[in-house]
Scaffold this motif. Structure first.
Motif, PDB file in Angstrom:
ATOM      1  N   ILE A 185       0.861  -1.186   0.000  1.00 52.70           N
ATOM      2  CA  ILE A 185       0.000   0.000   0.000  1.00 52.70           C
ATOM      3  C   ILE A 185       0.892   1.229   0.000  1.00 52.70           C
ATOM      4  O   ILE A 185       1.638   1.468   0.949  1.00 52.70           O
ATOM      5  N   LYS A 186       0.829   2.019  -1.060  1.00 53.25           N
ATOM      6  CA  LYS A 186       1.736   3.150  -1.255  1.00 53.25           C
ATOM      7  C   LYS A 186       0.974   4.479  -1.166  1.00 53.25           C
ATOM      8  O   LYS A 186      -0.254   4.517  -1.256  1.00 53.25           O
ATOM      9  N   ALA A 187       1.734   5.544  -1.027  1.00 52.52           N
ATOM     10  CA  ALA A 187       1.162   6.887  -0.926  1.00 52.52           C
ATOM     11  C   ALA A 187       0.285   7.182  -2.138  1.00 52.52           C
ATOM     12  O   ALA A 187       0.704   6.959  -3.287  1.00 52.52           O
ATOM     13  N   GLY A 188      -0.927   7.666  -1.888  1.00 52.72           N
ATOM     14  CA  GLY A 188      -1.816   8.061  -2.976  1.00 52.72           C
ATOM     15  C   GLY A 188      -2.539   6.935  -3.669  1.00 52.72           C
ATOM     16  O   GLY A 188      -3.342   7.165  -4.574  1.00 52.72           O
ATOM     17  N   ALA A 189      -2.274   5.698  -3.258  1.00 54.16           N
ATOM     18  CA  ALA A 189      -2.939   4.544  -3.875  1.00 54.16           C
ATOM     19  C   ALA A 189      -4.343   4.375  -3.296  1.00 54.16           C
ATOM     20  O   ALA A 189      -4.700   4.999  -2.298  1.00 54.16           O
ATOM     21  N   THR A 190      -5.126   3.512  -3.930  1.00 58.46           N
ATOM     22  CA  THR A 190      -6.383   3.054  -3.338  1.00 58.46           C
ATOM     23  C   THR A 190      -6.162   1.630  -2.849  1.00 58.46           C
ATOM     24  O   THR A 190      -5.708   0.768  -3.618  1.00 58.46           O
ATOM     25  N   ALA A 191      -6.449   1.400  -1.581  1.00 52.76           N
ATOM     26  CA  ALA A 191      -6.290   0.067  -0.993  1.00 52.76           C
ATOM     27  C   ALA A 191      -7.647  -0.624  -0.942  1.00 52.76           C
ATOM     28  O   ALA A 191      -8.590  -0.117  -0.335  1.00 52.76           O
ATOM     29  N   ILE A 192      -7.749  -1.763  -1.609  1.00 51.70           N
ATOM     30  CA  ILE A 192      -8.959  -2.586  -1.613  1.00 51.70           C
ATOM     31  C   ILE A 192      -8.711  -3.743  -0.648  1.00 51.70           C
ATOM     32  O   ILE A 192      -7.873  -4.608  -0.915  1.00 51.70           O
ATOM     33  N   LEU A 193      -9.414  -3.742   0.468  1.00 58.41           N
ATOM     34  CA  LEU A 193      -9.150  -4.728   1.515  1.00 58.41           C
ATOM     35  C   LEU A 193     -10.280  -5.741   1.592  1.00 58.41           C
ATOM     36  O   LEU A 193     -11.425  -5.395   1.884  1.00 58.41           O
ATOM     37  N   ALA A 194      -9.945  -7.008   1.335  1.00 59.73           N
ATOM     38  CA  ALA A 194     -10.912  -8.093   1.524  1.00 59.73           C
ATOM     39  C   ALA A 194     -11.240  -8.209   3.006  1.00 59.73           C
ATOM     40  O   ALA A 194     -10.543  -7.655   3.860  1.00 59.73           O
TER      41      ALA A 194
ATOM     42  N   VAL B 141      -3.374   4.784   6.550  1.00 62.94           N
ATOM     43  CA  VAL B 141      -3.382   6.132   7.134  1.00 62.94           C
ATOM     44  C   VAL B 141      -1.985   6.732   7.083  1.00 62.94           C
ATOM     45  O   VAL B 141      -1.798   7.908   6.722  1.00 62.94           O
ATOM     46  N   ASP B 142      -0.974   5.935   7.424  1.00 60.61           N
ATOM     47  CA  ASP B 142       0.409   6.430   7.459  1.00 60.61           C
ATOM     48  C   ASP B 142       0.868   6.950   6.102  1.00 60.61           C
ATOM     49  O   ASP B 142       1.607   7.942   6.033  1.00 60.61           O
ATOM     50  N   VAL B 143       0.463   6.286   5.019  1.00 59.51           N
ATOM     51  CA  VAL B 143       0.941   6.679   3.682  1.00 59.51           C
ATOM     52  C   VAL B 143      -0.067   7.550   2.928  1.00 59.51           C
ATOM     53  O   VAL B 143       0.213   7.998   1.813  1.00 59.51           O
TER      54      VAL B 143
END
Length: 429
Positions: A178-187, A202-204
């Motif tokens: 999970i990188k800065a500015g990405a969208t994280a899709i969490l199952a 949150v951190d990135v």
């Protein structure tokens, strides 16, 4: 040139990062959907690819491990690289690999394949790459790419010698994609994994979408050859979506793939529902509750850790109305073998323990030592070769009679599934 074995490596991004620099950073030439997690990565990658292809995009897909041929790992437009193209890509990057070697960074096997995939995708060129992490996330070779969308499939215990002894430490490694500015899709995750993933997002400064909250499976019913779904995406609801894959876990994988593609496309408009239906109706995931033959029905599944086995067995019980099941099981010796067999025991009437083609395969005798206290001696057969074990499993099912409702389940490892597909002459992947 000897590159060692895939499962024995030193975890660091230094070598692959140096090689990518020498190659001109091909992993930055296209947007990447990066997929990590313990189970469901390859199926989610294939479902994501299906949706993107249906949108008339040229898609590169990198997955691991392979079932039969290493060329399966690198696909363009759903097709594995040909033998000629695979060799050509290797030859094109070989001088740079050797240069990296001379700089004291000996490129390892999985790193070489990762570099080949990124280079092939840039050369094609693809519109988007769907990339499955090999192991972990933070230091996995694929993490030299910065995913526009990062998908994390369900996390459970596996590779504890490499990733850490508990769910939070494993989640910490996988959260690294999970990188800065990405969208994280969490199952859907266990709470302790979800907390780690959310903290990383949150951190990135990543945008987060969680299965069961921002997206998910609204309804699901068993259908002939698969299931009928109503999916809630990030931008709309998609009804009457047929998925020719079995099990609640595959419905979840489809929901994650849908959300990933919605996130990648930007804007507020939902995807065309007919496009989603067409893409998923034509999807496949070889070696995942896949029927290899009928009369008796032989099902192969690549489950190799407790989380995956639990999901697969629930899917099998839901989809197949077997009165009895004969198991043909070969596992890797570094897995949680006792728990795998404990999960299988209530489902299997008899178990044929054997070995697969990997040097890491547990011997049939060792596997029998674990199985007999759980199953009892009368239910355990020991066969040295997988082909003979499959023949025995089918023979036992045949002996029960055509109308007995007896099925055969071949499982325990991705290698076992690949070997079985090869032996039973299943179609290409």
């Amino acid at each position: 040139m000897e590159r060692g074995v895939e499962w024995d490596f030193e975890p660091t991004l230094d070598r692959i990062a140096a090689l990518m620099d020498l190659l001109g950073s091909p992993q930055q030439a296209y947007p990447v959907v990066h997929i990590a997690g313990t189970n469901g990565k390859t199926s989610t990658a294939r479902l994501t690819e299906a949706l993107l292809k249906e949108r008339n995009l040229r898609v590169g897909r990198f997955t691991s491990p392979h079932l039969v041929s290493v060329r399966e790992r690198i696909t363009v437009d759903g097709e594995s690289l040909s033998e000629e193209r695979f060799a050509q890509v290797y030859e094109e990057i070989a001088p740079y690999v050797e240069l990296a070697d001379t700089q004291g960074r000996r490129i390892q096997f999985f790193e070489l394949l990762t570099a080949m995939a990124f280079a092939a995708f840039a050369d094609t060129p693809v519109d988007v790459a769907v990339v499955e992490a090999g192991m972990g996330g933070s230091w996995d070779a694929t993490n030299v790419a910065d995913g526009t969308v990062a998908v994390v499939t369900p996390i459970s215990l596996d590779h504890t010698d490499r990733l850490g002894p508990d769910i939070p430490s494993i989640a910490g490694e996988k959260a690294g994609i999970i990188k800065a500015g990405a969208t994280a899709i969490l199952a859907q995750q266990q709470l302790e994994a979800a907390e780690v993933l959310m903290r990383r997002a949150v951190d990135v400064g990543a945008v987060v979408a969680r299965e069961g909250l921002e997206f998910g499976v609204l309804a699901r019913e068993v259908a002939m050859g698969g299931q009928l779904l109503t999916l809630r995406g990030l931008k709309g609801v998609y009804e009457e979506v047929y998925l020719p894959l079995y099990g609640e876990h595959q419905a979840s994988n489809a929901a994650c793939a849908l959300a990933a593609v919605e996130a990648l496309t930007g804007g507020d408009d939902p995807l065309d529902v007919e496009l989603v239906r067409q893409a998923f109706a034509g999807a496949s995931s070889p070696g995942r509750l896949e029927i290899l033959r009928r009369n008796p029905t032989v099902v192969v599944d690549a489950a190799h850790n407790p989380g995956g086995m639990q999901a697969s067995l629930e899917g099998m019980q839901e989809a197949f109305d077997f009165a009895k099941v004969v198991g043909v099981v070969a596992v890797m010796r570094d897995k949680d073998v006792a728990t795998l067999l404990d999960l299988l025991e209530p489902i299997l009437d008899e178990i044929v323990v054997t070995r697969n083609s990997s040097p890491r395969s547990m011997s049939p005798a060792e596997l029998a030592e674990v199985a007999i206290p759980l199953f009892g001696e009368d239910r355990v057969r020991v066969v040295e070769r997988l082909d003979e074990a499959i023949d025995m499993g089918i023979g036992i099912a045949d002996a029960h009679g055509e109308f007995s409702g007896t099925g055969v389940l071949i499982t325990g490892s991705v290698v076992t599934a690949g070997d079985a597909r090869h032996l039973l002459k299943a179609g290409s992947v």
